[in-house]
Design an enzyme around this catalytic site. Structure first.
Site, PDB file in Angstrom:
ATOM      1  N   PRO A  10       0.753  -1.197   0.082  1.00 12.37           N
ATOM      2  CA  PRO A  10      -0.036   0.010   0.127  1.00 12.37           C
ATOM      3  C   PRO A  10       0.801   1.120   0.038  1.00 12.37           C
ATOM      4  CG  PRO A  10      -0.129  -1.173   2.086  1.00 12.37           C
ATOM      5  CD  PRO A  10       0.427  -1.930   1.315  1.00 12.37           C
ATOM      6  N   ASN A  11       0.450   2.105  -0.730  1.00 14.70           N
ATOM      7  CA  ASN A  11       0.930   3.656  -0.696  1.00 14.70           C
ATOM      8  C   ASN A  11       2.192   3.652  -1.473  1.00 14.70           C
ATOM      9  OD1 ASN A  11      -1.151   4.879   0.727  1.00 14.70           O
ATOM     10  ND2 ASN A  11      -0.330   3.734   2.298  1.00 14.70           N
ATOM     11  N   ARG A  18       4.968  10.557  -2.865  1.00 14.35           N
ATOM     12  CA  ARG A  18       4.746  10.433  -1.327  1.00 14.35           C
ATOM     13  C   ARG A  18       5.776  10.788  -0.557  1.00 14.35           C
ATOM     14  NH1 ARG A  18       4.709   4.406   1.310  1.00 14.35           N
ATOM     15  NH2 ARG A  18       3.859   5.017   3.309  1.00 14.35           N
ATOM     16  N   TYR A  23      11.039   8.761   1.055  1.00 12.66           N
ATOM     17  CA  TYR A  23      11.233   7.959  -0.042  1.00 12.66           C
ATOM     18  C   TYR A  23      11.512   8.317  -1.365  1.00 12.66           C
ATOM     19  CZ  TYR A  23       7.873   5.817   3.361  1.00 12.66           C
ATOM     20  OH  TYR A  23       7.121   5.377   4.572  1.00 12.66           O
ATOM     21  N   ASN A  72       8.142  -5.517  -0.528  1.00 14.37           N
ATOM     22  CA  ASN A  72       7.736  -4.264   0.489  1.00 14.37           C
ATOM     23  C   ASN A  72       6.381  -4.283   0.629  1.00 14.37           C
ATOM     24  OD1 ASN A  72       7.738  -1.965   1.865  1.00 14.37           O
ATOM     25  ND2 ASN A  72       9.133  -0.731   0.472  1.00 14.37           N
ATOM     26  N   ALA A  75       2.862  -0.629   5.037  1.00 11.19           N
ATOM     27  CA  ALA A  75       2.587  -0.696   6.505  1.00 11.19           C
ATOM     28  C   ALA A  75       1.742  -2.135   6.925  1.00 11.19           C
ATOM     29  CB  ALA A  75       1.245   0.356   6.797  1.00 11.19           C
ATOM     30  N   HIS A  78       3.750  -4.302   9.317  1.00 13.66           N
ATOM     31  CA  HIS A  78       3.666  -4.392  10.786  1.00 13.66           C
ATOM     32  C   HIS A  78       2.399  -4.734  11.379  1.00 13.66           C
ATOM     33  CE1 HIS A  78       6.851  -1.554   9.811  1.00 13.66           C
ATOM     34  NE2 HIS A  78       5.985  -0.751   9.002  1.00 13.66           N
ATOM     35  N   ASP A  85       1.791 -15.855   6.977  1.00 13.14           N
ATOM     36  CA  ASP A  85       1.536 -17.001   6.699  1.00 13.14           C
ATOM     37  C   ASP A  85       1.622 -17.372   5.095  1.00 13.14           C
ATOM     38  OD1 ASP A  85       0.903 -17.528   9.241  1.00 13.14           O
ATOM     39  OD2 ASP A  85      -1.364 -17.521   9.098  1.00 13.14           O
ATOM     40  N   GLU A  96      12.393  -9.280   2.457  1.00 14.54           N
ATOM     41  CA  GLU A  96      11.537  -8.185   2.845  1.00 14.54           C
ATOM     42  C   GLU A  96      12.641  -6.915   2.784  1.00 14.54           C
ATOM     43  OE1 GLU A  96      10.531  -8.520   7.101  1.00 14.54           O
ATOM     44  OE2 GLU A  96      10.017  -6.262   7.390  1.00 14.54           O
ATOM     45  N   HIS A  98      12.619  -2.449   2.723  1.00 11.61           N
ATOM     46  CA  HIS A  98      12.006  -1.152   3.113  1.00 11.61           C
ATOM     47  C   HIS A  98      12.736  -0.051   2.514  1.00 11.61           C
ATOM     48  CE1 HIS A  98       9.062  -3.143   5.464  1.00 11.61           C
ATOM     49  NE2 HIS A  98       9.957  -3.814   6.242  1.00 11.61           N
ATOM     50  N   ILE A  99      12.291   0.756   2.244  1.00 10.86           N
ATOM     51  CA  ILE A  99      13.083   2.009   1.527  1.00 10.86           C
ATOM     52  C   ILE A  99      13.735   2.940   2.828  1.00 10.86           C
ATOM     53  CG2 ILE A  99      12.898   4.257   0.353  1.00 10.86           C
ATOM     54  CD1 ILE A  99      10.424   2.716  -1.228  1.00 10.86           C
ATOM     55  N   SER A 100      13.036   3.036   3.781  1.00 12.41           N
ATOM     56  CA  SER A 100      13.398   3.752   4.882  1.00 12.41           C
ATOM     57  C   SER A 100      13.995   2.861   5.919  1.00 12.41           C
ATOM     58  CB  SER A 100      12.195   4.682   5.452  1.00 12.41           C
ATOM     59  OG  SER A 100      11.149   3.728   5.911  1.00 12.41           O
ATOM     60  N   ARG A 105      12.327   5.282  12.928  1.00 12.25           N
ATOM     61  CA  ARG A 105      11.108   5.751  12.815  1.00 12.25           C
ATOM     62  C   ARG A 105      10.269   5.658  14.107  1.00 12.25           C
ATOM     63  NH1 ARG A 105       8.906   5.199   6.782  1.00 12.25           N
ATOM     64  NH2 ARG A 105       7.792   6.993   7.642  1.00 12.25           N
ATOM     65  N   ARG A 109       6.557   1.288  13.740  1.00 11.82           N
ATOM     66  CA  ARG A 109       7.445   0.671  12.556  1.00 11.82           C
ATOM     67  C   ARG A 109       8.429  -0.536  12.950  1.00 11.82           C
ATOM     68  NH1 ARG A 109       5.059   3.874   8.347  1.00 11.82           N
ATOM     69  NH2 ARG A 109       4.703   5.908   9.184  1.00 11.82           N
TER      70      ARG A 109
HETATM   71  C1  DQA Z   1       8.122   1.089   4.333  1.00 13.49           C
HETATM   72  C2  DQA Z   1       8.221   1.557   5.539  1.00 13.49           C
HETATM   73  C3  DQA Z   1       6.641   1.222   6.153  1.00 13.49           C
HETATM   74  O1  DQA Z   1       6.713   1.475   7.537  1.00 13.49           O
HETATM   75  C4  DQA Z   1       5.726   2.224   5.673  1.00 13.49           C
HETATM   76  O2  DQA Z   1       4.497   1.720   6.048  1.00 13.49           O
HETATM   77  C5  DQA Z   1       5.604   2.212   3.863  1.00 13.49           C
HETATM   78  C6  DQA Z   1       7.042   2.222   3.353  1.00 13.49           C
HETATM   79  C7  DQA Z   1       9.432   1.560   3.528  1.00 13.49           C
HETATM   80  O3  DQA Z   1       9.660   1.334   2.425  1.00 13.49           O
HETATM   81  O4  DQA Z   1      10.129   2.289   4.162  1.00 13.49           O
HETATM   82  O5  DQA Z   1       4.778   2.273   3.471  1.00 13.49           O
HETATM   83  O6  DQA Z   1       7.755  -0.145   4.038  1.00 13.49           O
END
Ligand code: DQA
Length: 138
Positions: A10-11, A18, A23, A72, A75, A78, A85, A96, A98-100, A105, A109
Protein backbone atom coordinates in the site's frame (compact mmCIF):
# COMPACT_ATOMS: atom_id res chain seq x y z
CA UNK A 1 17.61 -16.43 -16.49
CA UNK A 2 16.43 -15.82 -12.90
CA UNK A 3 12.78 -14.98 -12.47
CA UNK A 4 12.28 -12.39 -9.76
CA UNK A 5 8.93 -10.99 -8.65
CA UNK A 6 8.92 -7.57 -7.00
CA UNK A 7 5.82 -6.85 -4.92
CA UNK A 8 4.99 -3.44 -3.50
CA UNK A 9 2.20 -2.93 -1.00
CA UNK A 10 0.00 0.00 0.00
CA UNK A 11 0.88 3.59 -0.89
CA UNK A 12 4.00 2.54 -2.80
CA UNK A 13 2.20 3.38 -6.05
CA UNK A 14 2.85 6.99 -4.97
CA UNK A 15 6.64 6.68 -4.88
CA UNK A 16 8.16 9.89 -6.20
CA UNK A 17 5.22 11.95 -4.93
CA UNK A 18 4.73 10.51 -1.45
CA UNK A 19 6.82 12.08 1.35
CA UNK A 20 9.86 12.49 -0.93
CA UNK A 21 12.17 13.41 1.95
CA UNK A 22 11.65 9.85 3.24
CA UNK A 23 10.98 7.86 0.06
CA UNK A 24 12.83 9.86 -2.62
CA UNK A 25 11.83 11.48 -5.90
CA UNK A 26 11.80 8.49 -8.24
CA UNK A 27 8.71 6.53 -9.24
CA UNK A 28 9.05 2.77 -8.94
CA UNK A 29 8.46 2.39 -12.68
CA UNK A 30 11.54 4.57 -13.36
CA UNK A 31 13.62 2.62 -10.87
CA UNK A 32 12.52 -0.65 -12.47
CA UNK A 33 14.15 0.46 -15.74
CA UNK A 34 17.43 0.94 -13.85
CA UNK A 35 17.15 -2.56 -12.37
CA UNK A 36 16.31 -4.13 -15.74
CA UNK A 37 19.33 -2.46 -17.38
CA UNK A 38 21.65 -3.46 -14.58
CA UNK A 39 20.54 -7.11 -14.49
CA UNK A 40 19.89 -8.18 -18.10
CA UNK A 41 20.04 -11.83 -17.01
CA UNK A 42 17.08 -11.42 -14.67
CA UNK A 43 13.45 -11.39 -15.66
CA UNK A 44 11.64 -8.93 -13.41
CA UNK A 45 7.91 -9.03 -12.86
CA UNK A 46 6.42 -6.12 -10.95
CA UNK A 47 3.15 -5.98 -9.01
CA UNK A 48 1.72 -3.31 -6.74
CA UNK A 49 -1.52 -3.37 -4.79
CA UNK A 50 -3.05 -1.41 -1.95
CA UNK A 51 -5.16 -4.45 -1.02
CA UNK A 52 -3.81 -7.03 1.44
CA UNK A 53 -5.60 -10.04 -0.11
CA UNK A 54 -4.29 -9.18 -3.57
CA UNK A 55 -0.72 -9.21 -2.24
CA UNK A 56 -1.42 -12.66 -0.78
CA UNK A 57 -2.88 -13.87 -4.09
CA UNK A 58 0.24 -12.71 -5.95
CA UNK A 59 2.53 -14.51 -3.49
CA UNK A 60 0.49 -17.71 -4.03
CA UNK A 61 0.57 -17.25 -7.82
CA UNK A 62 4.35 -16.91 -8.20
CA UNK A 63 5.54 -18.57 -5.01
CA UNK A 64 6.08 -22.05 -6.43
CA UNK A 65 7.78 -21.13 -9.70
CA UNK A 66 9.85 -17.95 -9.31
CA UNK A 67 13.43 -17.85 -8.05
CA UNK A 68 12.82 -15.02 -5.64
CA UNK A 69 10.28 -12.53 -4.34
CA UNK A 70 11.30 -9.04 -3.22
CA UNK A 71 8.51 -7.80 -0.97
CA UNK A 72 7.91 -4.33 0.38
CA UNK A 73 4.57 -4.79 2.10
CA UNK A 74 4.45 -1.17 3.28
CA UNK A 75 2.41 -0.73 6.44
CA UNK A 76 1.05 -4.30 6.22
CA UNK A 77 4.55 -5.31 7.31
CA UNK A 78 3.67 -4.20 10.81
CA UNK A 79 0.22 -5.79 11.02
CA UNK A 80 -0.33 -8.72 8.68
CA UNK A 81 -0.20 -12.25 10.07
CA UNK A 82 -1.96 -13.30 6.84
CA UNK A 83 1.04 -12.13 4.80
CA UNK A 84 3.37 -13.94 7.21
CA UNK A 85 1.41 -17.13 6.60
CA UNK A 86 1.44 -16.61 2.81
CA UNK A 87 5.23 -16.24 2.81
CA UNK A 88 5.53 -19.44 4.86
CA UNK A 89 3.11 -21.27 2.57
CA UNK A 90 5.18 -20.92 -0.61
CA UNK A 91 8.54 -22.39 -1.60
CA UNK A 92 10.05 -19.33 -3.33
CA UNK A 93 12.30 -17.42 -0.91
CA UNK A 94 11.04 -13.95 0.03
CA UNK A 95 13.27 -11.02 0.98
CA UNK A 96 11.57 -8.23 2.93
CA UNK A 97 12.67 -4.75 1.92
CA UNK A 98 12.04 -1.23 3.13
CA UNK A 99 13.15 2.01 1.56
CA UNK A 100 13.46 3.80 4.88
CA UNK A 101 15.22 2.68 8.04
CA UNK A 102 12.06 1.74 9.91
CA UNK A 103 14.02 1.38 13.17
CA UNK A 104 14.91 5.07 13.08
CA UNK A 105 11.22 6.03 12.78
CA UNK A 106 8.04 5.70 14.88
CA UNK A 107 7.98 2.77 17.31
CA UNK A 108 4.99 1.17 15.50
CA UNK A 109 7.33 0.59 12.54
CA UNK A 110 9.89 -1.28 14.66
CA UNK A 111 7.92 -4.51 14.61
CA UNK A 112 7.62 -6.68 11.50
CA UNK A 113 5.12 -9.52 11.25
CA UNK A 114 6.98 -10.71 8.16
CA UNK A 115 10.70 -10.87 9.00
CA UNK A 116 10.57 -14.26 10.72
CA UNK A 117 8.97 -15.82 7.64
CA UNK A 118 11.45 -14.24 5.20
CA UNK A 119 14.86 -15.36 4.01
CA UNK A 120 16.27 -11.98 5.02
CA UNK A 121 15.54 -8.31 5.47
CA UNK A 122 17.11 -5.27 3.79
CA UNK A 123 16.13 -1.77 4.85
CA UNK A 124 17.23 1.81 4.97
CA UNK A 125 19.12 2.09 1.68
CA UNK A 126 16.47 3.96 -0.26
CA UNK A 127 15.45 2.31 -3.53
CA UNK A 128 18.84 0.59 -3.52
CA UNK A 129 17.31 -1.75 -0.88
CA UNK A 130 15.52 -3.49 -3.79
CA UNK A 131 18.77 -3.95 -5.73
CA UNK A 132 20.51 -5.39 -2.69
CA UNK A 133 17.61 -7.85 -2.31
CA UNK A 134 17.98 -8.85 -5.98
CA UNK A 135 21.73 -9.43 -5.38
CA UNK A 136 20.83 -11.88 -2.63
CA UNK A 137 19.12 -14.11 -5.21
CA UNK A 138 22.06 -14.15 -7.66
C1 DQA B 1 8.07 1.22 4.14
C2 DQA B 1 8.07 1.48 5.66
C3 DQA B 1 6.68 1.25 6.24
O1 DQA B 1 6.69 1.50 7.63
C4 DQA B 1 5.68 2.18 5.58
O2 DQA B 1 4.39 1.92 6.07
C5 DQA B 1 5.73 2.14 4.10
C6 DQA B 1 7.03 2.05 3.43
C7 DQA B 1 9.44 1.55 3.51
O3 DQA B 1 9.68 1.11 2.40
O4 DQA B 1 10.25 2.27 4.11
O5 DQA B 1 4.71 2.25 3.43
O6 DQA B 1 7.82 -0.15 3.92
Amino acid sequence: MKKIQIINGPNLNLLGKREPTIYGHSSFEDYLQVLRQRYPDCEFAYYQSNVEGELINKIHEVGFSYDGIVLNAGAYTHTSIALHDAIKAVTTPVVEVHISNVHARESFRHVSMLSAACKGVILGFGLDSYRLAVESFL
